[in-house]
Design a protein around this motif. Sequence first.
Motif, mmCIF file in Angstrom:
data_model
loop_
_atom_site.group_PDB
_atom_site.id
_atom_site.type_symbol
_atom_site.label_atom_id
_atom_site.label_comp_id
_atom_site.label_asym_id
_atom_site.label_seq_id
_atom_site.Cartn_x
_atom_site.Cartn_y
_atom_site.Cartn_z
ATOM 1 N N PRO A 35 113.092 48.666 79.938
ATOM 2 C CA PRO A 35 113.294 48.453 78.486
ATOM 3 C C PRO A 35 114.693 47.920 78.153
ATOM 4 N N ALA A 36 115.620 48.018 79.099
ATOM 5 C CA ALA A 36 116.980 47.521 78.842
ATOM 6 C C ALA A 36 117.632 47.159 80.164
ATOM 7 N N ALA A 86 123.991 39.613 85.880
ATOM 8 C CA ALA A 86 122.832 38.892 85.325
ATOM 9 C C ALA A 86 122.183 39.830 84.313
ATOM 10 N N VAL A 87 122.636 39.715 83.066
ATOM 11 C CA VAL A 87 122.283 40.700 82.039
ATOM 12 C C VAL A 87 120.975 40.284 81.358
ATOM 13 N N ASN A 88 119.875 40.781 81.890
ATOM 14 C CA ASN A 88 118.544 40.339 81.444
ATOM 15 C C ASN A 88 117.894 41.310 80.459
ATOM 16 N N GLY A 89 118.716 42.035 79.699
ATOM 17 C CA GLY A 89 118.152 42.952 78.706
ATOM 18 C C GLY A 89 119.258 43.536 77.852
ATOM 19 N N HIS A 90 118.887 44.456 76.974
ATOM 20 C CA HIS A 90 119.875 45.083 76.107
ATOM 21 C C HIS A 90 120.902 45.860 76.936
ATOM 22 N N ALA A 91 122.124 45.918 76.418
ATOM 23 C CA ALA A 91 123.200 46.578 77.158
ATOM 24 C C ALA A 91 124.014 47.419 76.190
ATOM 25 N N SER A 92 124.122 48.691 76.502
ATOM 26 C CA SER A 92 124.868 49.587 75.622
ATOM 27 C C SER A 92 125.739 50.518 76.454
#
Lengths: 269, 269, 269
Positions: A35-36, A86-92
């Motif tokens: 999911p993220a 390789a940021v392939n989704g939400h990042a928090s």
Amino acid sequence: MFSVKMGEELIRVFQLGDEDDRVHIIILTADPAAPAFCAGVSIVPASSSILKAPQADIDKVINEHRDPGGQVAMAIYNNRKITIAAVNGHASGTGATALQLPFDFRVIWASAKVTFPFVRLGIVPDSTSTYLLTRLIGQSNAAYMLLSGDPQKPNAHYLASLYHQILPTQTEILPVAIEVAKNVAYGIGQVSYAYTKGLIHRSGASIEENHLLESRAIKIIGMSKDTVEGAQSFIERRRPKYTDTLSENASSWYPWWKPLDVKNPKSKL
Amino acid sequence: MFSVKMGEELIRVFQLGDEDDRVHIIILTADPAAPAFCAGVSIVPASSSILKAPQADIDKVINEHRDPGGQVAMAIYNNRKITIAAVNGHASGTGATALQLPFDFRVIWASAKVTFPFVRLGIVPDSTSTYLLTRLIGQSNAAYMLLSGDPQKPNAHYLASLYHQILPTQTEILPVAIEVAKNVAYGIGQVSYAYTKGLIHRSGASIEENHLLESRAIKIIGMSKDTVEGAQSFIERRRPKYTDTLSENASSWYPWWKPLDVKNPKSKL
Amino acid sequence: MFSVKMGEELIRVFQLGDEDDRVHIIILTADPAAPAFCAGVSIVPASSSILKAPQADIDKVINEHRDPGGQVAMAIYNNRKITIAAVNGHASGTGATALQLPFDFRVIWASAKVTFPFVRLGIVPDSTSTYLLTRLIGQSNAAYMLLSGDPQKPNAHYLASLYHQILPTQTEILPVAIEVAKNVAYGIGQVSYAYTKGLIHRSGASIEENHLLESRAIKIIGMSKDTVEGAQSFIERRRPKYTDTLSENASSWYPWWKPLDVKNPKSKL
């Protein structure tokens, strides 16, 4: 989610990748079905039991604490190879700090939400983000992101200079990161890359000190087999075949900086 | 216009706002009917009487001078609350330096002229702008603005990263700044905000030193009531109610830096 | 191409321009008929004869080496006048480092290829670029350019904040640079300009130290004839006629920083 165990595994991966001459590039990405990219650490109410301990015990706990995210960030930042997030989704949270900021290159999905939520959770930023983000994108942008806790998209003007490519679909992030890796790694000498990273990260306190560091690095590297190969291949208009390795050819001068011993509980603050 | 008296009043406001736990946000704006947000200091030909004094007296005057704009800038920069500059008109000189750069957030009218006119007036920049502007927007942009004295609009590429919102009409600047304030202040802990500002402004000389600072801050804040409330409210999906205050819960470690005593005329230069 | 001889000539030009009060502006450009603004140094395979020398001789060579590009960069960066790079062609290696980064202002042809090819050649960046580029455009952009070796156009988001004007045709670069020079030089005091450059380049390690430096500079400059003329001309709405010169009116305090002696082979690293 980021966990202490995951942090330890990442540190081990980046240390092994640093030491093994056969490793040239390390790409970090997430399971595209997740999911993220990384939603940060699991948020659990802190135990208050420590607060009942004697003050000396509390002080000891405070002095000896070392942020796990910061340890991961340093392992990545000090890694001498090519590193790509390789940021392939939400990042928090830690997913926006340790898992992005210490990398050499960042490729991200245009619709990812990037959040530094710390102040909204009543805590402070982790993973050396107060050091790295300020230097990477300037203090005006960094302060906005860290002090507002506002989720932003990569194309937002606060964040845009953090990313080397911003792409519309999640599925292309890893392939493009691999493409970037190949493009960058094409004919790059392992030792000259490591020296260049060192010169950027530890650039000296003045232009004069930097000149002394660069001069020494230039001369040491200039005596290497890779430099001969670099010139020869340039003249012959062919792809270079660099063979120098960090374990054999880095010179005793490297690394020239003496990092603070962060493990020592008495390290000066 | 900026005057020494106005500077003293601003210092007093920001000190009171820093000390009073009930104050969470400070917004600075100008009377919308004024011809400018702030046009700088009144320009009067300098008196040359001092030049006839004995050299020792001249040296004493030089050593003891403290730029009033710089004192205002430090009072704002070191303020521990949320600070917002709502720039609803033209800004020049001290109006572009002390009254904008040391704030956490800047909202500006798109048609405002922003000018750092110092070199054109035969003087030098004030209000720690040579320190702050370089860090906020990078040295390439900062050097352009400070060395050219060129008036620019906020959207100019030299300046854009300085501003968090750039808005078309003067009248919306203050309402939007209040909106930003509410959005940012929504559920932000006073102590964690102050620690985060400190970590950004005094981030350490290396990634390792920053890691030690962040680790200690994380552990101290992690033992606070606000952290428990932050986690609890997150889990319960409700707005947090932070109650820790700077006067009661900041810990003796904070502030961890020892600022130069700028009032001492013998302070090392 | 950049050569050691060209470097020595450039150093001499910038030193003469620094010392001669009649010089207010120095613009560097290339012959518009040349195939490039500057394609870097000639690439020749390094001689390996030094490698057969005794270790002590090799160490001496390494310790005493001073990068010629870095010497040029420092001569330009430390020059106290207005400096402009008019980049009217492709720029690579030293042409992208020493001949661009240390200038106050950069004007470039939009179709110029800008390349920092060092790691691709198996060598490390030169001309204090690892210090300057990071500070000028932020570490995220600087690391991309230096670690990828990727050629980029000036409008690329990695590079855009480096340039003060980006223009479509090669032939307009020098005229526009002269226009910028006149615009900037219009009514700028030589001494206040030099002090302002110094405050940007040597801004102090903290806001407090910067405040002390600015305060002293403000008071010294504030006692100058140029300040009187600046205020008078402002009030009279006429163009100022500044007459103070660096050789007569810079004050013994300037320069306030003590640069590392880079020529001393024993200078601390």
